[in-house]
Scaffold this active site. Structure first.
Site, PDB file in Angstrom:
ATOM      1  N   THR A   1       0.907  -1.126  -0.070  1.00  0.00           N
ATOM      2  CA  THR A   1       0.082  -0.014  -0.102  1.00  0.00           C
ATOM      3  C   THR A   1       0.725   1.277   0.075  1.00  0.00           C
ATOM      4  O   THR A   1       0.556   2.230  -0.684  1.00  0.00           O
ATOM      5  CB  THR A   1      -1.044  -0.094   1.097  1.00  0.00           C
TER       6      THR A   1
ATOM      7  N   GLU B   1       0.958   9.989  -5.336  1.00  0.00           N
ATOM      8  CA  GLU B   1       1.317  10.959  -4.575  1.00  0.00           C
ATOM      9  C   GLU B   1       2.483  11.512  -5.990  1.00  0.00           C
ATOM     10  O   GLU B   1       2.365  12.757  -6.305  1.00  0.00           O
ATOM     11  CB  GLU B   1       2.350  11.183  -3.298  1.00  0.00           C
TER      12      GLU B   1
ATOM     13  N   HIS C   1      -7.296   1.013  -0.714  1.00  0.00           N
ATOM     14  CA  HIS C   1      -6.449   0.021  -1.735  1.00  0.00           C
ATOM     15  C   HIS C   1      -7.477  -1.241  -1.814  1.00  0.00           C
ATOM     16  O   HIS C   1      -7.789  -1.950  -0.862  1.00  0.00           O
ATOM     17  CB  HIS C   1      -5.364  -0.465  -0.841  1.00  0.00           C
TER      18      HIS C   1
END
Length: 127
Positions: free
Chosen positions: A33, A41, A67
């Site tokens: 994750t 990002e 996720h």
């Protein structure tokens, strides 16, 4: 600064260094994750930097991501960011990630536009 609605995508091939087992989950040999979020990002950062003025950068201030599915070693993951809102120095992105079969993650990410030198100077003064 990019306009609302602008999009950017980045990708990576899942390798051993990207696995959940590298983040404290022994034997869990799927995309971790933290790597998925980092890729999201990166897509937002690169989009924000596209038209940034010299000396300006962005820093992440909030991540809200789910996720949704596991991705094995060797698969390609694509993460995208779409600029949804600009409020002064605050940028809000819709982020998502897909592997070769399906949507594996989605959410929002906020970044703040900063003068990089002032930001770094302030950080060193706080130490």
């Amino acid at each position: 600064m990019p306009q609302v609605g602008a999009r950017h995508e980045v990708s990576l091939v899942v390798g051993d260094e990207h696995l959940a087992e590298k983040f404290g989950a022994p034997g869990v040999r799927v995309l971790g994750t933290p790597i998925m979020i980092g890729l999201m990002e990166r897509a937002a950062f690169e989009l924000a930097q596209r038209d940034a003025e010299p000396g300006m950068s962005t820093v992440g201030v909030e991540v809200r991501v789910r996720h949704l599915a596991a991705t094995p070693v060797g698969d390609v993951v694509r993460a995208s960011a779409e600029l949804m809102e600009v409020d002064g120095r605050r940028l809000v992105f819709r982020v998502s990630a897909y592997d070769s079969k399906r949507l594996i993650g989605e959410g929002t990410h906020e970044r703040m536009m900063v003068n990089l030198q002032k930001f770094l100077d302030r950080l060193s003064q706080d130490r």
